[in-house]
Design an enzyme around this catalytic site. Structure first.
Site, short mmCIF file in Angstrom:
data_model
loop_
_atom_site.label_atom_id
_atom_site.label_comp_id
_atom_site.label_asym_id
_atom_site.label_seq_id
_atom_site.Cartn_x
_atom_site.Cartn_y
_atom_site.Cartn_z
N LYS A 129 -23.82 2.94 -9.79
CA LYS A 129 -24.96 2.93 -8.87
C LYS A 129 -26.09 3.80 -9.43
CE LYS A 129 -27.00 5.20 -5.57
NZ LYS A 129 -28.33 4.66 -5.69
N GLY A 157 -27.40 14.73 -10.11
CA GLY A 157 -28.44 14.66 -9.08
C GLY A 157 -28.57 15.99 -8.38
N SER A 158 -28.90 15.93 -7.10
CA SER A 158 -29.20 17.17 -6.37
C SER A 158 -27.91 17.90 -5.96
CB SER A 158 -30.01 16.83 -5.12
OG SER A 158 -29.22 16.05 -4.24
N GLY A 182 -24.39 16.38 -4.52
CA GLY A 182 -23.23 16.79 -5.31
C GLY A 182 -22.13 17.35 -4.41
N GLU A 206 -23.16 17.19 -12.25
CA GLU A 206 -24.25 17.88 -12.94
C GLU A 206 -25.38 17.97 -11.94
OE1 GLU A 206 -24.25 19.51 -15.53
OE2 GLU A 206 -22.37 18.79 -16.37
N CYS A 208 -33.21 18.73 -15.46
CA CYS A 208 -32.37 19.81 -14.92
C CYS A 208 -32.29 20.95 -15.92
CB CYS A 208 -30.99 19.29 -14.54
SG CYS A 208 -30.16 18.46 -15.88
N GLN A 263 -41.49 13.55 -4.44
CA GLN A 263 -41.35 14.63 -5.41
C GLN A 263 -42.67 15.39 -5.55
OE1 GLN A 263 -38.39 15.70 -7.04
NE2 GLN A 263 -39.74 17.42 -7.50
N GLU A 310 -34.74 25.16 -7.17
CA GLU A 310 -35.18 24.16 -8.15
C GLU A 310 -36.36 23.38 -7.59
OE1 GLU A 310 -32.61 20.72 -9.23
OE2 GLU A 310 -32.99 21.35 -11.29
N1 LIG Z 1 -29.90 17.80 -12.11
C1 LIG Z 1 -30.58 16.70 -12.26
O1 LIG Z 1 -30.57 16.11 -13.32
C2 LIG Z 1 -31.34 16.17 -11.13
C3 LIG Z 1 -31.65 16.95 -10.05
N2 LIG Z 1 -32.36 16.44 -9.03
C4 LIG Z 1 -32.75 17.32 -7.91
O2 LIG Z 1 -32.55 16.64 -6.71
C5 LIG Z 1 -33.77 16.57 -5.97
C6 LIG Z 1 -33.79 15.29 -5.19
O3 LIG Z 1 -33.66 14.17 -6.03
P1 LIG Z 1 -32.88 12.92 -5.51
O4 LIG Z 1 -33.11 11.78 -6.41
O5 LIG Z 1 -33.22 12.71 -4.08
O6 LIG Z 1 -31.36 13.41 -5.70
P2 LIG Z 1 -30.08 12.77 -5.07
O7 LIG Z 1 -28.96 13.70 -5.29
O8 LIG Z 1 -30.35 12.32 -3.70
O9 LIG Z 1 -29.89 11.45 -5.97
C7 LIG Z 1 -29.00 11.32 -7.05
C8 LIG Z 1 -28.18 10.04 -6.90
O10 LIG Z 1 -27.32 10.17 -5.77
C9 LIG Z 1 -27.50 9.05 -4.90
N3 LIG Z 1 -27.19 9.42 -3.53
C10 LIG Z 1 -28.02 9.87 -2.55
N4 LIG Z 1 -27.35 10.06 -1.40
C11 LIG Z 1 -26.05 9.74 -1.64
C12 LIG Z 1 -24.86 9.72 -0.85
N5 LIG Z 1 -24.85 10.08 0.43
N6 LIG Z 1 -23.72 9.32 -1.43
C13 LIG Z 1 -23.69 8.95 -2.72
N7 LIG Z 1 -24.78 8.92 -3.51
C14 LIG Z 1 -25.95 9.32 -2.99
C15 LIG Z 1 -28.95 8.68 -5.12
O11 LIG Z 1 -29.24 7.41 -4.59
P3 LIG Z 1 -30.78 6.96 -4.29
O12 LIG Z 1 -31.19 6.26 -5.52
O13 LIG Z 1 -30.70 6.08 -3.12
O14 LIG Z 1 -31.55 8.19 -4.03
C16 LIG Z 1 -29.04 8.79 -6.63
O15 LIG Z 1 -28.45 7.67 -7.25
C17 LIG Z 1 -34.83 16.70 -7.02
O16 LIG Z 1 -36.04 17.12 -6.50
C18 LIG Z 1 -34.20 17.69 -7.94
O17 LIG Z 1 -34.36 18.98 -7.41
C19 LIG Z 1 -32.73 15.11 -9.03
C20 LIG Z 1 -32.46 14.30 -10.08
C21 LIG Z 1 -31.74 14.77 -11.22
O1 LIG Z 2 -32.60 18.22 -21.55
C1 LIG Z 2 -32.01 17.18 -21.79
O2 LIG Z 2 -32.05 16.65 -22.91
C2 LIG Z 2 -31.18 16.51 -20.73
C3 LIG Z 2 -31.62 16.87 -19.35
C4 LIG Z 2 -30.87 16.18 -18.30
O3 LIG Z 2 -29.84 15.62 -18.53
C5 LIG Z 2 -31.36 16.16 -16.92
O4 LIG Z 2 -32.44 16.67 -16.65
O5 LIG Z 2 -30.68 15.58 -16.05
#
Ligand SMILES: NC(=O)C1=CN([C@@H]2O[C@H](COP(=O)(O)OP(=O)(O)OC[C@H]3O[C@@H](n4cnc5c(N)ncnc54)[C@H](OP(=O)(O)O)[C@@H]3O)[C@@H](O)[C@H]2O)C=CC1
Ligand SMILES: O=C(O)CCC(=O)C(=O)O
Length: 477
Positions: free
Chosen positions: A171, A224-225, A229, A246, A280, A327, A379
């Site tokens: 997904k 993701g967030s 997580g 992560e 991240c 965002q 963050e």
């Molecule tokens: N560490 C990293 O690499 C990242 C960190 N972030 C952080 O997260 C914040 C928000 O970003 P966001 O994209 O909303 O992050 P999310 O954690 O919401 O999204 C990450 C993934 O999880 C999915 N998801 C959301 N809700 C659920 C659920 N209940 N069960 C299972 N999967 C779910 C999302 O789907 P959907 O596509 O529908 O949102 C997406 O595919 C950012 O501002 C940033 O701070 C975000 C992205 C990457």
């Molecule tokens: O810095 C990178 O090359 C990877 C970063 C990453 O995986 C992320 O932001 O989710």
């Protein structure tokens, strides 16, 4: 407009499409992408479960060939796919193509790993008994990815999952379905048997949640967030499944008095602002010792003046738009919070207009920040960084480690003593010396400590730890 469908049990399905919008130009619709339902997610899980017995016993040459073919096609189409990536996510074309090449290299690496699968044969402590230690696939793996690396993160989860004989329900983030659809299409055409890889584009709260709630996923890998997580973790404990997270970062970049100023500024600008700060591994805390502080801030402001913020696809753009309105609101809210907390907005931070309607934000640099402010602890995930002034190396290290996160940590110094000490004492999964905190190799372990990560490392041969389970067999001779 063509509807890009979901792939379930080897069939392209779905009628209900969602528009994929270009953040550099919101009038530009990239395509329609099917939105899966919770039932679709369950059908995908059932298909992956049915496909597992045969795929887990498939020959390594078959896995190698499919992964290699995928790598070759991604690399051959790097310009086109890199352009799609920049168009849907907003990182610059150079960054989009670079990330696409990285995805191709990841598939190539795991094509090789399929041929290097090995176990151990060791003597038992008892006579006439042999012990074999082997790795077996885990089962059906759920892959949930974020929007900020639309091709590399799916690649570094899908490639090892398939390499080690697992089947997959994938997904992607709803915001960036284009690159995910493209790599699933490539893998499907490369000859994956039906049901081995299933794509369910759709809402996290529906499709993602259905995956979390299913007892038929043996593992979930998530990026993701922190909030999502934690949901993945709780649901996985409930179902006694393996999980790997992560999540966020609040990565420090330390600049010492003895740093080469040009190296420090280049690494800091890259860490904080490239890819619009949406990594991240980005650094949003620039921890600077007092002897170099004023020179560093002046050089940063000068360098930031030269940064071109514009359409991601335009030649000459250094920083593309923020990914979407949500965002952007988060970024500007934090800029306001920083000012209310008493930090000084030394450069940028304003919304800017360009030829096309998009989410353009001038990268922001705060000075006079403390490590207790919210802008230093939470963050932001945008092009916003804060300079924290410290007395010396010892204070810099203490401030660097004073965070709930621990993904990446950087230092600019010409002192071997401080570089060595920092490498040993930074509380982070990855440490960079005179390099940006972001931008990692594709063949070595990736991951963090503390609140940033959970579970074993991703990427390189260390990925085997998550995507396999170890079996120990004893045989009487
Ligand atoms: N560490 C990293 O690499 C990242 C960190 N972030 C952080 O997260 C914040 C928000 O970003 P966001 O994209 O909303 O992050 P999310 O954690 O919401 O999204 C990450 C993934 O999880 C999915 N998801 C959301 N809700 C659920 C659920 N209940 N069960 C299972 N999967 C779910 C999302 O789907 P959907 O596509 O529908 O949102 C997406 O595919 C950012 O501002 C940033 O701070 C975000 C992205 C990457
Ligand atoms: O810095 C990178 O090359 C990877 C970063 C990453 O995986 C992320 O932001 O989710």
């Amino acid at each position: 407009m063509t509807l890009h469908q979901n792939l379930i049990a080897g069939e392209w399905v779905g009628t209900d499409g969602v528009a994929n919008i270009n953040p550099s130009n919101t009038n530009d619709v990239i395509g329609d992408y099917a939105r899966a339902s919770a039932d679709d997610a369950l059908a995908a899980i059932a298909a992956a479960k049915a496909a597992f017995p045969a795929w887990s016993r498939s020959g390594i040459l078959e896995r190698h060939a499919i992964l290699k073919k995928t790598a070759d096609e991604i690399l051959a189409r790097k310009d086109e796919l890199g352009r799609l990536l920049s168009r849907e996510e907003g990182k610059t074309l150079a960054e989009g193509i670079g990330e696409t090449v990285r995805a191709g290299q990841i598939f190539d690496f795991f094509a090789g790993e399929a041929l290097r699968l090995a176990g151990e044969v060791i003597p038992s402590v008892r006579p006439n008994i042999g012990v074999e230690i082997t790795r077996e696939p885990v089962g059906v793996v759920g892959i949930i990815t974020p929007w900020n690396f639309p091709i590399a993160i799916p690649a570094w989860k899908i490639a090892p999952a398939l390499c080690y004989g697992n089947t997959v329900v994938f997904k992607p983030a709803e915001l960036v379905p284009g690159c995910s659809w493209a790599i699933v299409d490539i893998l499907h055409r490369a000859g994956l048997p039906k049901g081995v890889l299933n794509l369910v584009m759709g809402k996290g709260s529906v499709v993602g949640q259905a995956m979390l709630d299913s007892p038929d996923l043996q593992a979930i890998t998530f990026t993701g967030s922190v909030g999502t997580g934690k949901r993945v973790a709780a649901a996985s404990v409930e179902h006694n499944r393996k999980f790997q997270l992560e999540m966020g970062g609040k990565n420090p970049f330390v600049v010492l008095d003895d740093a080469d100023l040009a190296v420090a500024v280049e690494a800091a600008v890259n860490s904080a602002f490239f890819s619009t700060g949406q990594r991240c591994t980005a650094s949003s805390r620039l921890i600077v010792t007092e002897g170099i502080h004023d020179k560093f801030v002046a050089a940063m402001a000068e360098r930031m003046h030269g940064l071109v913020v514009d359409d991601a696809l335009k030649a000459g753009t250094h920083i593309g738009p923020v990914v979407d309105q949500g965002q952007l609101n988060q970024d500007t809210d934090y800029i306001a919070i920083g000012q209310q907390e008493g930090a000084r907005l030394a450069f940028g931070g304003e919304l800017i207009a360009r030829d096309t309607p998009g989410f353009y934000l001038q990268p922001a640099l705060f000075t006079e920040a403390t490590n207790q402010m919210r802008i230093s602890r939470e963050e932001i995930f945008g092009p916003v960084a804060a300079v924290i002034r410290v007395k010396d190396y010892d204070e810099a290290l203490a401030v660097a480690n004073d965070t709930p996160f621990g993904l990446s940590s950087g230092i600019a110094t010409t002192s071997l003593k401080h570089a060595t000490h920092f490498k040993r004492n930074a509380e982070a999964g990855m440490v960079m010396v005179n390099l940006p905190t972001a931008g990692v190799d594709f063949h070595v372990p990736f991951g963090g400590r503390k609140g940033s990560s959970y579970g074993s490392r991703e990427q390189g041969k260390y990925a085997a730890e998550f995507y396999t389970t170890v079996k120990t067999a004893y045989t009487l001779a």
